[in-house]
Design a protein around this motif. Structure first.
Motif, mmCIF file in Angstrom:
data_model
loop_
_atom_site.group_PDB
_atom_site.id
_atom_site.type_symbol
_atom_site.label_atom_id
_atom_site.label_comp_id
_atom_site.label_asym_id
_atom_site.label_seq_id
_atom_site.Cartn_x
_atom_site.Cartn_y
_atom_site.Cartn_z
ATOM 1 N N ARG A 178 -15.234 6.166 -2.952
ATOM 2 C CA ARG A 178 -14.213 6.224 -4.311
ATOM 3 C C ARG A 178 -12.703 6.455 -3.521
ATOM 4 N N LEU A 179 -12.705 7.611 -2.900
ATOM 5 C CA LEU A 179 -11.346 8.043 -2.492
ATOM 6 C C LEU A 179 -10.988 6.642 -1.530
ATOM 7 N N ILE A 180 -11.409 6.279 -0.716
ATOM 8 C CA ILE A 180 -10.929 5.071 0.146
ATOM 9 C C ILE A 180 -10.443 3.924 -0.734
ATOM 10 N N THR A 181 -11.379 3.555 -1.695
ATOM 11 C CA THR A 181 -11.047 2.440 -2.470
ATOM 12 C C THR A 181 -9.563 2.966 -3.356
ATOM 13 N N LEU A 182 -9.619 3.990 -3.848
ATOM 14 C CA LEU A 182 -8.342 4.601 -4.492
ATOM 15 C C LEU A 182 -7.142 4.156 -3.768
ATOM 16 N N ALA A 183 -7.245 4.846 -2.381
ATOM 17 C CA ALA A 183 -5.941 4.715 -1.449
ATOM 18 C C ALA A 183 -5.731 3.043 -1.406
ATOM 19 N N LYS A 184 -6.586 2.588 -1.391
ATOM 20 C CA LYS A 184 -6.387 0.988 -0.917
ATOM 21 C C LYS A 184 -5.663 0.113 -2.311
ATOM 22 N N GLU A 185 -5.899 0.879 -3.235
ATOM 23 C CA GLU A 185 -5.188 0.362 -4.526
ATOM 24 C C GLU A 185 -3.700 0.554 -4.488
ATOM 25 N N ILE A 186 -3.446 1.461 -3.501
ATOM 26 C CA ILE A 186 -1.945 1.962 -3.455
ATOM 27 C C ILE A 186 -1.374 1.048 -2.196
ATOM 28 N N MET A 187 -2.164 1.207 -1.145
ATOM 29 C CA MET A 187 -1.694 0.769 0.118
ATOM 30 C C MET A 187 -2.816 -0.055 0.610
ATOM 31 N N PRO A 188 -2.836 -1.418 0.765
ATOM 32 C CA PRO A 188 -4.046 -2.269 1.120
ATOM 33 C C PRO A 188 -4.633 -1.830 2.530
ATOM 34 N N GLU A 189 -3.621 -1.580 3.270
ATOM 35 C CA GLU A 189 -4.168 -1.021 4.684
ATOM 36 C C GLU A 189 -3.483 0.298 4.693
#
Ligand code: ASP
Ligand code: MG
Length: 411
Positions: A49-60
């Motif tokens: 969940r946290l990784i997906t969340l991060a990718k919503e802000i910054m794809p890489e």
């Protein structure tokens, strides 16, 4: 009295009830007079969940910042676990990786542990505390939060056990041990009472997900007594990871020839066809691939006929596109006729220390696959492993027939 490190995975801390259950288990061990260090993962699904969340802000996602936020998953569970222990009347204290000072290198998202300052934990244990430590995370020399790669809590557990010279490191998970293969593919798969460290290392590197490979490497290096157990059973004995005793030949002789079958669909195959058969070709192909930090697994180069040859290797599926574009760039220079990529492959491996002392294991494996009409595309071997690459669509069939052919369902 023993010092035991118990590591609990995501499903074992997946809900308040499960955390309470974990606490009751710890309390039982404590009541026997043992000193306990608990290492926990994040609640199941939380790291994703946290990784997906991060990718919503910054794809890489920036690796340093990703570590800062992904490490919070474990910070939640250590606090909850310590509270659950207190509710049972135990003295408990939690620490993040950086509070302990689990010092790592600075390779964010895949950091390696360099050392652990264990004095504080030891003092707490001697004062009667259960110490709860966040898995998966550490801190680099510059004070930056790091994480150890997916599944890294296993490594935290083993590393702490090594640093504290614990009597045993118990890995509690949602299966009750290490199996001959994944029971979801072969229902007859059987739990192994014990497995050698080398076999476990091969199985982990060939695709078995029970233990993170780095954790197994660590256990081998520091001879940590490691046991995989179910967190849902009261008193299963799980699977013990053992070390072969060269003095005691019987311990080796009693081992089955094949202990387990691993498989994975994570790799892709790259074929460089029709390259001139001359010195330097392998380097010209794989040099640029290595420079791009792409890991290569299997490699095959055919015998050259009429001055030209084919060169085939495998990489992780995620790296296939990148590897293809590198090969396309060097194609003209190396004089290759064609470059082909294929990610519809699977790797199936049989592992067993008994292979050292038995002949004909490879031929039995190949015959079994031939009888099912399964074509073998690549083969690689080590002293205790034979791995084949086949068409992905036959993977489960291959695992099932091999499991039967090597009589793994029988105790
Ligand atoms: N929480 C991390 C992960 O999901 C580490 C672990 O569970 O071992 O990969
Ligand atoms: Mg795990």
């Amino acid at each position: 009295m023993a010092l035991i490190v118990q590591k609990y995975g995501g499903t074992s801390v997946g809900s308040p009830d499960r955390i309470k259950n974990l606490a009751r288990r710890v309390a039982r061990f404590k009541a026997l007079g043992h000193q306990i260090v608990v290492v926990v993962s994040a609640m199941s699904g939380e790291t994703n969940r946290l990784i997906t969340l991060a990718k919503e802000i910054m794809p890489e996602p920036d690796p340093r910042e990703l570590d800062v936020m992904v490490a919070t998953g474990e910070q939640v569970t250590i606090g909850l676990t310590a509270m659950a222990l207190m509710e049972l009347g135990l003295k408990a204290k939690s620490y993040t990786g950086s509070q302990v000072r689990i010092v790592t290198d600075n390779a964010h998202t895949k950091a390696r542990i360099l050392r652990i300052d264990e004095e504080r934990i030891r003092a707490d244990l001697n004062a009667g505390y259960v110490v709860v430590v966040a898995g998966f995370q550490g801190v680099d020399e510059g004070g930056n939060i790091t994480t150890l790669g997916r599944g890294g809590s296993d490594t935290t557990g083993v590393a702490l056990a090594a640093a504290l010279k614990a009597d045993e490191c118990q890995i509690y998970t949602d299966v009750d041990g290490v199996y001959t293969t994944d029971p979801r593919v072969v229902p007859e798969a059987r739990r192994l009472k014990s497995i050698t460290f080398e076999e476990m290392l091969e199985l982990a590197s060939q695709g078995s997900k029970v233990l993170q490979i780095r954790a197994v490497e660590f256990a081998g290096k520091y001879k940590v007594k490691l046991r995989v157990l179910s967190s849902f059973e009261e008193d299963g004995e799980g699977t013990l990871i053992t070390f072969e005793d060269p003095e005691n030949k019987d311990s080796i002789m009693e081992q089955p020839i094949i202990s387990g079958i691993a498989f994975n669909r994570d790799e892709a195959k790259l074929m460089v066809l029709g390259v001139p058969d001359k010195p330097g070709i392998a380097y010209q192909i794989l040099g640029p691939v290595a420079d791009a930090k792409i890991d290569v697994d299997m490699i095959i180069q055919n015998m050259g006929a009429d001055g030209s040859t084919d060169f085939t290797f495998t990489v992780h599926k995620n790296d296939m596109a990148k590897a293809l574009s590198i090969l396309n760039q060097v194609q003209a220079h190396i004089g290759a006729r064609e470059i082909v990529g294929d990610d519809k492959i699977a790797k199936v491996s049989i592992v067993g220390v008994g292979m050292r002392s038995h002949v004909g294991i490879a031929s039995q494996m190949f015959r079994t696959l031939a009888e099912e009409g399964i074509n073998i595309q690549m083969i690689s071997t080590s002293e205790i492993k034979i791995a084949v690459v086949i068409d992905e669509k036959y993977m489960e069939l291959a695992v099932r027939v091999l499991h039967k052919a090597f009589e793994l369902e029988e105790a």
